[in-house]
Design a protein around this motif. Structure first.
Motif, PDB file in Angstrom:
ATOM      1  N   GLU A   1       0.815   3.961  -2.978  1.00  0.00           N
ATOM      2  CA  GLU A   1       0.445   5.349  -2.684  1.00  0.00           C
ATOM      3  C   GLU A   1       1.546   6.309  -3.108  1.00  0.00           C
ATOM      4  O   GLU A   1       1.275   7.373  -3.679  1.00  0.00           O
ATOM      5  N   GLN A   2       2.800   5.962  -2.823  1.00  0.00           N
ATOM      6  CA  GLN A   2       3.929   6.818  -3.228  1.00  0.00           C
ATOM      7  C   GLN A   2       4.002   6.964  -4.739  1.00  0.00           C
ATOM      8  O   GLN A   2       4.389   8.020  -5.243  1.00  0.00           O
TER       9      GLN A   2
ATOM     10  N   GLY B   1      -7.872   5.614  -5.138  1.00  0.00           N
ATOM     11  CA  GLY B   1      -7.152   5.349  -3.910  1.00  0.00           C
ATOM     12  C   GLY B   1      -6.611   3.927  -3.862  1.00  0.00           C
ATOM     13  O   GLY B   1      -6.869   3.128  -4.759  1.00  0.00           O
ATOM     14  N   PHE B   2      -5.878   3.634  -2.808  1.00  0.00           N
ATOM     15  CA  PHE B   2      -5.347   2.279  -2.631  1.00  0.00           C
ATOM     16  C   PHE B   2      -5.770   1.780  -1.258  1.00  0.00           C
ATOM     17  O   PHE B   2      -5.628   2.485  -0.271  1.00  0.00           O
TER      18      PHE B   2
ATOM     19  N   ALA C   1       0.834  -1.201   0.000  1.00  0.00           N
ATOM     20  CA  ALA C   1       0.000   0.000   0.000  1.00  0.00           C
ATOM     21  C   ALA C   1       0.868   1.250   0.000  1.00  0.00           C
ATOM     22  O   ALA C   1       0.589   2.209  -0.724  1.00  0.00           O
ATOM     23  N   SER C   2       1.929   1.247   0.781  1.00  0.00           N
ATOM     24  CA  SER C   2       2.834   2.386   0.836  1.00  0.00           C
ATOM     25  C   SER C   2       3.501   2.621  -0.523  1.00  0.00           C
ATOM     26  O   SER C   2       3.566   3.753  -1.010  1.00  0.00           O
TER      27      SER C   2
ATOM     28  N   ALA D   1      -3.605   3.356  -7.885  1.00  0.00           N
ATOM     29  CA  ALA D   1      -4.834   2.986  -7.185  1.00  0.00           C
ATOM     30  C   ALA D   1      -4.982   1.467  -7.175  1.00  0.00           C
ATOM     31  O   ALA D   1      -4.274   0.755  -7.886  1.00  0.00           O
TER      32      ALA D   1
END
Length: 88
Positions: A26-27, A84-85, A22-23, A31
């Motif tokens: 997001e970076q 989003g994720f 997820a990190s 999504a």
């Protein structure tokens, strides 16, 4: 836009794979979602710009330090407008 459905096998549960994935996503501005499967693998959907998705895919081949990735299966799908994720 690119969307990939990914299954990662090996020692990939209980090693922080979902949170680290997820990190990474997001970076990269990717999504999608990640979740553990009952068979011990991790399932990931990535959607975004091709270069960003490819970067997260490359990371999945090694995962976080405590992981041991044995195989990564990637299937390309039609983009579905993920936002989003999420860790499931």
């Amino acid at each position: 836009m690119r969307r990939c459905y990914v299954t990662v096998t090996g020692r990939v549960q209980g090693v922080g794979m979902r949170m680290a994935c997820a990190s990474q996503a997001e970076q990269a501005g990717v999504a999608g979602w990640v979740r553990n499967r009952s068979d011990g693998s991790v399932e990931v959907v990535l959607e975004g710009e091709e270069g960003a998705v490819d970067g997260v895919l490359r990371w999945l081949y090694s995962g976080p330090p405590a992981a041991r990735v044995d195989d990564v299966s990637v299937r390309t799908e039609d983009p579905q407008g993920e936002q989003g994720f999420h860790v499931r």
